[in-house]
Design a protein around this motif. Sequence first.
Motif, PDB file in Angstrom:
ATOM      1  N   ALA A 131      18.261 -45.495 -46.285  1.00  0.00           N
ATOM      2  CA  ALA A 131      17.505 -46.652 -46.790  1.00  0.00           C
ATOM      3  C   ALA A 131      18.440 -47.727 -47.344  1.00  0.00           C
ATOM      4  O   ALA A 131      17.994 -48.799 -47.724  1.00  0.00           O
ATOM      5  CB  ALA A 131      16.529 -46.202 -47.869  1.00  0.00           C
ATOM      6  N   GLY A 132      19.739 -47.406 -47.444  1.00  0.00           N
ATOM      7  CA  GLY A 132      20.705 -48.416 -47.863  1.00  0.00           C
ATOM      8  C   GLY A 132      21.414 -48.152 -49.173  1.00  0.00           C
ATOM      9  O   GLY A 132      22.196 -48.992 -49.629  1.00  0.00           O
ATOM     10  N   ALA A 133      21.165 -47.009 -49.815  1.00  0.00           N
ATOM     11  CA  ALA A 133      21.822 -46.741 -51.105  1.00  0.00           C
ATOM     12  C   ALA A 133      23.328 -46.547 -50.920  1.00  0.00           C
ATOM     13  O   ALA A 133      23.764 -45.932 -49.947  1.00  0.00           O
ATOM     14  CB  ALA A 133      21.221 -45.497 -51.753  1.00  0.00           C
ATOM     15  N   ASP A 134      24.103 -47.106 -51.866  1.00  0.00           N
ATOM     16  CA  ASP A 134      25.549 -46.878 -51.901  1.00  0.00           C
ATOM     17  C   ASP A 134      25.898 -45.727 -52.834  1.00  0.00           C
ATOM     18  O   ASP A 134      26.995 -45.176 -52.768  1.00  0.00           O
ATOM     19  CB  ASP A 134      26.278 -48.127 -52.440  1.00  0.00           C
ATOM     20  CG  ASP A 134      26.010 -49.355 -51.598  1.00  0.00           C
ATOM     21  OD1 ASP A 134      26.263 -49.302 -50.390  1.00  0.00           O
ATOM     22  OD2 ASP A 134      25.532 -50.369 -52.163  1.00  0.00           O
ATOM     23  N   ILE A 135      24.986 -45.437 -53.744  1.00  0.00           N
ATOM     24  CA  ILE A 135      25.248 -44.420 -54.771  1.00  0.00           C
ATOM     25  C   ILE A 135      24.080 -43.439 -54.768  1.00  0.00           C
ATOM     26  O   ILE A 135      22.921 -43.850 -54.867  1.00  0.00           O
ATOM     27  CB  ILE A 135      25.339 -45.065 -56.174  1.00  0.00           C
ATOM     28  CG1 ILE A 135      26.422 -46.140 -56.189  1.00  0.00           C
ATOM     29  CG2 ILE A 135      25.603 -44.004 -57.241  1.00  0.00           C
ATOM     30  CD1 ILE A 135      26.420 -46.994 -57.447  1.00  0.00           C
ATOM     31  N   ILE A 136      24.396 -42.150 -54.645  1.00  0.00           N
ATOM     32  CA  ILE A 136      23.332 -41.150 -54.752  1.00  0.00           C
ATOM     33  C   ILE A 136      23.593 -40.294 -55.985  1.00  0.00           C
ATOM     34  O   ILE A 136      24.726 -39.947 -56.295  1.00  0.00           O
ATOM     35  CB  ILE A 136      23.222 -40.280 -53.483  1.00  0.00           C
ATOM     36  CG1 ILE A 136      24.596 -39.776 -53.026  1.00  0.00           C
ATOM     37  CG2 ILE A 136      22.534 -41.064 -52.369  1.00  0.00           C
ATOM     38  CD1 ILE A 136      24.520 -38.810 -51.847  1.00  0.00           C
ATOM     39  N   ILE A 137      22.507 -39.986 -56.683  1.00  0.00           N
ATOM     40  CA  ILE A 137      22.614 -39.254 -57.954  1.00  0.00           C
ATOM     41  C   ILE A 137      22.180 -37.809 -57.730  1.00  0.00           C
ATOM     42  O   ILE A 137      21.123 -37.542 -57.159  1.00  0.00           O
ATOM     43  CB  ILE A 137      21.748 -39.927 -59.040  1.00  0.00           C
ATOM     44  CG1 ILE A 137      22.122 -41.410 -59.170  1.00  0.00           C
ATOM     45  CG2 ILE A 137      21.912 -39.214 -60.369  1.00  0.00           C
ATOM     46  CD1 ILE A 137      21.282 -42.178 -60.178  1.00  0.00           C
TER      47      ILE A 137
END
Length: 309
Positions: A66-72
Amino acid sequence: MGHSGHPSPLMTDLLRHSGGVAIIDGGLATELERHGADLNDPLWSAKCLLTSPHLIHTVHTDYLEAGADIIITASYQATIQGFEAKGYTTESSGKVLKQRPIIVAASVGSYGAYLADGSEYSGIYGEAVNLETLKEFHRRRVKILAESGADLIAFETIPNKVEAQAYVELLEEENIEVPAWFAFNSKDGINVVSGDSLIECATIADRSKRVVAVGINCTPPRFIHELISSIRKVTTKPILIYPNSGECYDAEIKEWVHNTGVSDDDFVSYVNKWCDAGACLVGGCCRTTPNTIRAIYKTLANRSTDAPM
Ligand SMILES: C[S+](C)CC[C@H](N)C(=O)O
Ligand SMILES: N[C@@H](CCS)C(=O)O
Ligand SMILES: [Zn+2]
Protein backbone atom coordinates in the motif's frame (compact mmCIF):
# COMPACT_ATOMS: atom_id res chain seq x y z
CA MET A 1 14.47 24.76 21.66
CA GLY A 2 16.27 21.81 20.18
CA HIS A 3 18.70 19.78 22.22
CA SER A 4 18.78 17.26 19.49
CA GLY A 5 22.14 17.96 17.87
CA HIS A 6 22.67 16.58 14.39
CA PRO A 7 19.80 14.85 12.62
CA SER A 8 20.15 11.07 12.65
CA PRO A 9 21.46 9.42 9.46
CA LEU A 10 18.55 6.97 9.59
CA MET A 11 16.00 9.78 9.43
CA THR A 12 17.96 11.88 6.95
CA ASP A 13 18.34 8.98 4.52
CA LEU A 14 14.74 7.90 4.94
CA LEU A 15 13.35 11.38 4.32
CA ARG A 16 15.63 12.00 1.36
CA HIS A 17 14.61 8.69 -0.17
CA SER A 18 10.91 9.36 0.35
CA GLY A 19 10.93 12.91 -1.00
CA GLY A 20 10.46 14.69 2.33
CA VAL A 21 7.66 12.70 3.94
CA ALA A 22 7.92 9.01 4.83
CA ILE A 23 4.91 6.75 5.27
CA ILE A 24 4.31 4.71 8.42
CA ASP A 25 2.02 1.69 8.22
CA GLY A 26 -1.53 1.53 9.62
CA GLY A 27 -3.21 -0.52 12.35
CA LEU A 28 -1.64 -3.92 12.69
CA ALA A 29 -4.11 -5.40 15.15
CA THR A 30 -7.01 -3.99 13.16
CA GLU A 31 -5.90 -5.92 10.10
CA LEU A 32 -5.10 -9.09 12.05
CA GLU A 33 -8.72 -9.04 13.26
CA ARG A 34 -10.02 -8.46 9.76
CA HIS A 35 -8.14 -11.59 8.70
CA GLY A 36 -9.96 -13.55 11.41
CA ALA A 37 -7.69 -13.30 14.46
CA ASP A 38 -9.40 -13.14 17.87
CA LEU A 39 -7.39 -10.63 19.92
CA ASN A 40 -9.44 -10.89 23.09
CA ASP A 41 -6.37 -11.94 25.02
CA PRO A 42 -3.93 -10.32 27.47
CA LEU A 43 -1.30 -10.31 24.70
CA TRP A 44 -3.68 -8.62 22.23
CA SER A 45 -1.97 -8.38 18.79
CA ALA A 46 1.12 -10.18 20.13
CA LYS A 47 -1.01 -13.30 20.51
CA CYS A 48 -0.59 -13.80 16.75
CA LEU A 49 3.17 -14.20 17.18
CA LEU A 50 2.25 -17.50 18.85
CA THR A 51 -0.88 -18.57 17.01
CA SER A 52 -0.72 -17.16 13.50
CA PRO A 53 2.61 -15.63 12.42
CA HIS A 54 1.54 -16.05 8.78
CA LEU A 55 -1.15 -13.42 9.35
CA ILE A 56 1.45 -10.96 10.61
CA HIS A 57 3.47 -11.58 7.45
CA THR A 58 0.37 -11.01 5.33
CA VAL A 59 -0.51 -7.73 7.05
CA HIS A 60 3.05 -6.36 6.84
CA THR A 61 3.11 -7.25 3.14
CA ASP A 62 -0.25 -5.55 2.57
CA TYR A 63 1.06 -2.35 4.16
CA LEU A 64 4.27 -2.41 2.12
CA GLU A 65 2.23 -2.90 -1.04
CA ALA A 66 0.00 0.00 0.00
CA GLY A 67 3.08 2.24 0.07
CA ALA A 68 4.37 2.18 3.66
CA ASP A 69 8.09 2.87 4.15
CA ILE A 70 8.02 1.86 7.80
CA ILE A 71 6.35 -1.21 9.26
CA ILE A 72 5.83 -1.60 13.00
CA THR A 73 6.28 -5.03 14.56
CA ALA A 74 3.70 -7.04 16.50
CA SER A 75 5.59 -6.51 19.77
CA TYR A 76 3.34 -3.72 21.15
CA GLN A 77 1.92 -6.03 23.82
CA ALA A 78 4.67 -8.68 23.61
CA THR A 79 6.16 -8.42 27.09
CA ILE A 80 8.37 -10.87 28.95
CA GLN A 81 5.85 -10.73 31.79
CA GLY A 82 2.92 -11.39 29.44
CA PHE A 83 4.60 -14.39 27.81
CA GLU A 84 5.62 -15.80 31.21
CA ALA A 85 2.01 -15.61 32.34
CA LYS A 86 1.25 -17.94 29.41
CA GLY A 87 3.86 -20.43 30.56
CA TYR A 88 6.68 -19.41 28.22
CA THR A 89 10.21 -19.18 29.56
CA THR A 90 12.73 -16.46 28.72
CA GLU A 91 15.10 -17.02 25.82
CA SER A 92 16.92 -14.68 23.46
CA SER A 93 15.06 -13.71 20.33
CA GLY A 94 16.12 -14.42 16.74
CA LYS A 95 17.28 -11.86 14.20
CA VAL A 96 14.82 -9.81 12.20
CA LEU A 97 16.03 -9.49 8.63
CA LYS A 98 16.50 -5.94 7.43
CA GLN A 99 15.19 -5.14 4.01
CA ARG A 100 16.30 -1.75 2.72
CA PRO A 101 14.93 0.78 2.12
CA ILE A 102 12.11 -0.45 4.33
CA ILE A 103 12.43 0.46 8.00
CA VAL A 104 11.40 -2.12 10.56
CA ALA A 105 10.30 -0.42 13.76
CA ALA A 106 10.14 -2.66 16.83
CA SER A 107 7.06 -1.68 18.80
CA VAL A 108 7.19 -1.17 22.55
CA GLY A 109 3.76 -0.60 24.06
CA SER A 110 3.51 1.11 27.41
CA TYR A 111 3.06 -0.51 30.83
CA GLY A 112 -0.61 0.35 30.42
CA ALA A 113 -0.77 -1.85 27.32
CA TYR A 114 0.61 -4.78 29.33
CA LEU A 115 -2.13 -4.27 31.92
CA ALA A 116 -4.51 -5.08 29.06
CA ASP A 117 -7.26 -2.92 30.50
CA GLY A 118 -6.94 0.13 28.28
CA SER A 119 -4.68 1.95 30.75
CA GLU A 120 -2.58 3.32 27.88
CA TYR A 121 -5.55 5.65 27.26
CA SER A 122 -5.57 6.97 30.84
CA GLY A 123 -1.91 6.83 31.81
CA ILE A 124 -2.98 6.46 35.44
CA TYR A 125 -0.95 3.60 36.89
CA GLY A 126 -1.39 4.14 40.64
CA GLU A 127 1.17 5.03 43.26
CA ALA A 128 2.95 1.68 43.29
CA VAL A 129 4.24 2.34 39.78
CA ASN A 130 7.08 4.85 39.56
CA LEU A 131 10.13 5.68 37.45
CA GLU A 132 12.16 2.76 38.80
CA THR A 133 9.42 0.13 38.50
CA LEU A 134 8.75 1.23 34.92
CA LYS A 135 12.43 0.99 34.01
CA GLU A 136 12.65 -2.52 35.44
CA PHE A 137 9.42 -3.55 33.74
CA HIS A 138 10.69 -2.56 30.29
CA ARG A 139 14.42 -3.28 30.62
CA ARG A 140 14.76 -6.81 29.32
CA ARG A 141 12.27 -6.43 26.51
CA VAL A 142 13.89 -3.27 25.22
CA LYS A 143 17.30 -4.97 25.25
CA ILE A 144 15.94 -7.95 23.31
CA LEU A 145 14.28 -5.72 20.72
CA ALA A 146 17.44 -3.63 20.41
CA GLU A 147 19.35 -6.80 19.51
CA SER A 148 16.67 -8.13 17.18
CA GLY A 149 17.96 -6.48 13.99
CA ALA A 150 15.15 -3.89 13.92
CA ASP A 151 16.10 -0.50 12.47
CA LEU A 152 14.52 1.47 15.27
CA ILE A 153 12.52 1.06 18.43
CA ALA A 154 9.05 2.60 18.34
CA PHE A 155 7.91 3.56 21.82
CA GLU A 156 4.20 3.87 21.13
CA THR A 157 1.11 5.20 22.86
CA ILE A 158 3.15 6.75 25.69
CA PRO A 159 0.46 8.08 28.03
CA ASN A 160 2.42 10.00 30.66
CA LYS A 161 5.63 11.80 31.51
CA VAL A 162 7.10 9.27 33.92
CA GLU A 163 7.08 6.52 31.28
CA ALA A 164 8.82 8.81 28.78
CA GLN A 165 11.46 9.56 31.40
CA ALA A 166 11.81 5.85 32.15
CA TYR A 167 12.42 5.08 28.47
CA VAL A 168 15.02 7.84 28.12
CA GLU A 169 16.92 6.61 31.19
CA LEU A 170 16.68 3.00 30.07
CA LEU A 171 18.09 3.80 26.63
CA GLU A 172 20.98 5.58 28.33
CA GLU A 173 21.68 3.01 31.04
CA GLU A 174 21.64 0.13 28.59
CA ASN A 175 23.52 2.13 25.98
CA ILE A 176 20.93 1.23 23.34
CA GLU A 177 22.45 2.13 19.96
CA VAL A 178 19.34 1.44 17.88
CA PRO A 179 17.58 4.79 17.37
CA ALA A 180 14.19 5.28 18.99
CA TRP A 181 11.04 7.24 18.29
CA PHE A 182 8.67 8.43 20.99
CA ALA A 183 4.95 8.62 20.14
CA PHE A 184 2.57 10.02 22.75
CA ASN A 185 -1.23 9.90 22.74
CA SER A 186 -3.76 12.58 23.59
CA LYS A 187 -7.50 12.84 24.06
CA ASP A 188 -7.86 16.62 24.11
CA GLY A 189 -5.39 17.98 21.56
CA ILE A 190 -3.41 19.73 24.29
CA ASN A 191 -1.96 17.29 26.80
CA VAL A 192 -1.08 13.61 26.75
CA VAL A 193 -3.87 11.33 27.95
CA SER A 194 -2.81 11.34 31.62
CA GLY A 195 -3.10 15.14 31.67
CA ASP A 196 0.69 15.58 31.76
CA SER A 197 1.96 18.40 29.58
CA LEU A 198 2.76 17.34 26.02
CA ILE A 199 5.35 20.10 25.90
CA GLU A 200 7.13 18.57 28.89
CA CYS A 201 6.86 15.06 27.44
CA ALA A 202 8.21 16.17 24.07
CA THR A 203 11.01 18.06 25.81
CA ILE A 204 12.07 14.86 27.60
CA ALA A 205 12.23 13.12 24.23
CA ASP A 206 14.02 16.04 22.59
CA ARG A 207 16.82 15.99 25.17
CA SER A 208 17.79 12.41 24.40
CA LYS A 209 20.28 11.97 21.58
CA ARG A 210 18.97 8.43 21.18
CA VAL A 211 15.53 9.69 20.14
CA VAL A 212 15.42 10.45 16.41
CA ALA A 213 11.77 11.45 16.02
CA VAL A 214 8.99 12.62 18.34
CA GLY A 215 5.26 12.65 17.79
CA ILE A 216 1.78 11.33 18.33
CA ASN A 217 0.02 8.04 17.67
CA CYS A 218 -3.36 6.43 18.39
CA THR A 219 -5.10 9.78 18.79
CA PRO A 220 -8.13 11.11 16.87
CA PRO A 221 -7.20 12.95 13.65
CA ARG A 222 -9.01 16.14 14.70
CA PHE A 223 -6.47 16.77 17.48
CA ILE A 224 -3.31 16.24 15.47
CA HIS A 225 -2.70 19.68 13.98
CA GLU A 226 -2.62 21.42 17.32
CA LEU A 227 -0.45 18.70 18.83
CA ILE A 228 2.12 19.04 16.03
CA SER A 229 2.30 22.78 16.69
CA SER A 230 3.00 22.15 20.38
CA ILE A 231 5.72 19.60 19.68
CA ARG A 232 7.32 21.86 17.07
CA LYS A 233 7.88 24.47 19.79
CA VAL A 234 10.25 22.24 21.70
CA THR A 235 12.09 20.12 19.16
CA THR A 236 13.80 20.25 15.81
CA LYS A 237 13.72 16.47 15.50
CA PRO A 238 11.47 14.97 12.80
CA ILE A 239 7.84 14.86 13.90
CA LEU A 240 5.87 11.66 13.36
CA ILE A 241 2.15 11.20 13.49
CA TYR A 242 0.04 8.12 13.05
CA PRO A 243 -3.44 8.83 14.35
CA ASN A 244 -6.18 6.26 14.87
CA SER A 245 -9.52 6.53 13.09
CA GLY A 246 -11.03 8.60 15.91
CA GLU A 247 -12.97 5.69 17.37
CA CYS A 248 -12.89 4.84 21.11
CA TYR A 249 -11.56 1.62 22.56
CA ASP A 250 -13.71 -0.36 24.99
CA ALA A 251 -11.16 -2.38 26.97
CA GLU A 252 -13.86 -4.44 28.73
CA ILE A 253 -14.85 -6.16 25.54
CA LYS A 254 -11.63 -5.40 23.65
CA GLU A 255 -13.51 -3.78 20.82
CA TRP A 256 -13.65 -0.37 19.19
CA VAL A 257 -16.82 1.74 19.37
CA HIS A 258 -17.68 2.50 15.78
CA ASN A 259 -19.66 5.70 15.88
CA THR A 260 -16.87 8.23 16.30
CA GLY A 261 -14.43 7.34 13.53
CA VAL A 262 -13.63 9.20 10.32
CA SER A 263 -13.59 7.77 6.81
CA ASP A 264 -10.35 7.27 4.88
CA ASP A 265 -11.27 10.28 2.74
CA ASP A 266 -11.63 12.47 5.80
CA PHE A 267 -8.43 11.05 7.27
CA VAL A 268 -6.35 11.87 4.21
CA SER A 269 -7.93 15.31 3.88
CA TYR A 270 -5.77 16.24 6.88
CA VAL A 271 -2.50 14.85 5.58
CA ASN A 272 -1.17 17.86 3.68
CA LYS A 273 -2.04 20.14 6.59
CA TRP A 274 -0.16 17.90 8.99
CA CYS A 275 2.87 17.98 6.71
CA ASP A 276 2.62 21.77 6.37
CA ALA A 277 2.54 21.99 10.17
CA GLY A 278 5.81 20.06 10.32
CA ALA A 279 5.10 16.32 10.30
CA CYS A 280 7.44 14.30 8.10
CA LEU A 281 6.53 10.76 9.08
CA VAL A 282 2.84 10.05 8.56
CA GLY A 283 0.77 6.89 8.91
CA GLY A 284 -2.14 5.39 10.79
CA CYS A 285 -2.71 3.54 14.05
CA CYS A 286 -5.66 1.53 15.31
CA ARG A 287 -8.62 1.10 12.93
CA THR A 288 -6.66 2.33 9.94
CA THR A 289 -5.99 -0.15 7.17
CA PRO A 290 -3.92 -0.66 4.01
CA ASN A 291 -6.59 1.41 2.23
CA THR A 292 -5.81 4.32 4.55
CA ILE A 293 -2.09 3.98 3.85
CA ARG A 294 -2.67 3.71 0.10
CA ALA A 295 -4.68 6.93 0.25
CA ILE A 296 -1.89 8.64 2.20
CA TYR A 297 0.61 7.39 -0.37
CA LYS A 298 -1.44 8.88 -3.20
CA THR A 299 -1.88 12.19 -1.41
CA LEU A 300 1.85 12.48 -0.75
CA ALA A 301 2.73 11.49 -4.32
CA ASN A 302 0.92 14.65 -5.44
CA ARG A 303 2.76 16.77 -2.94
CA SER A 304 5.67 18.91 -4.05
CA THR A 305 9.02 17.46 -3.03
CA ASP A 306 10.22 20.80 -1.71
CA ALA A 307 7.46 20.76 0.89
CA PRO A 308 8.45 21.68 4.46
CA MET A 309 10.28 18.95 6.33
C1 LIG B 1 -3.84 0.09 21.65
S1 LIG B 1 -5.05 -0.71 22.63
C2 LIG B 1 -6.34 -1.00 21.55
C3 LIG B 1 -4.28 -2.28 22.83
C4 LIG B 1 -5.07 -3.28 23.57
C5 LIG B 1 -5.16 -3.03 25.03
N1 LIG B 1 -3.87 -2.81 25.65
C6 LIG B 1 -5.84 -4.23 25.66
O1 LIG B 1 -5.18 -5.21 25.99
O2 LIG B 1 -7.06 -4.21 25.78
N1 LIG C 1 1.04 -0.71 16.85
C1 LIG C 1 -0.06 -1.33 17.57
C2 LIG C 1 -1.05 -0.37 18.15
C3 LIG C 1 -0.50 0.73 18.91
S1 LIG C 1 -1.73 1.68 19.72
C4 LIG C 1 -0.80 -2.26 16.64
O1 LIG C 1 -1.34 -1.81 15.64
O2 LIG C 1 -0.87 -3.43 16.93
ZN1 LIG D 1 -3.25 2.38 18.18
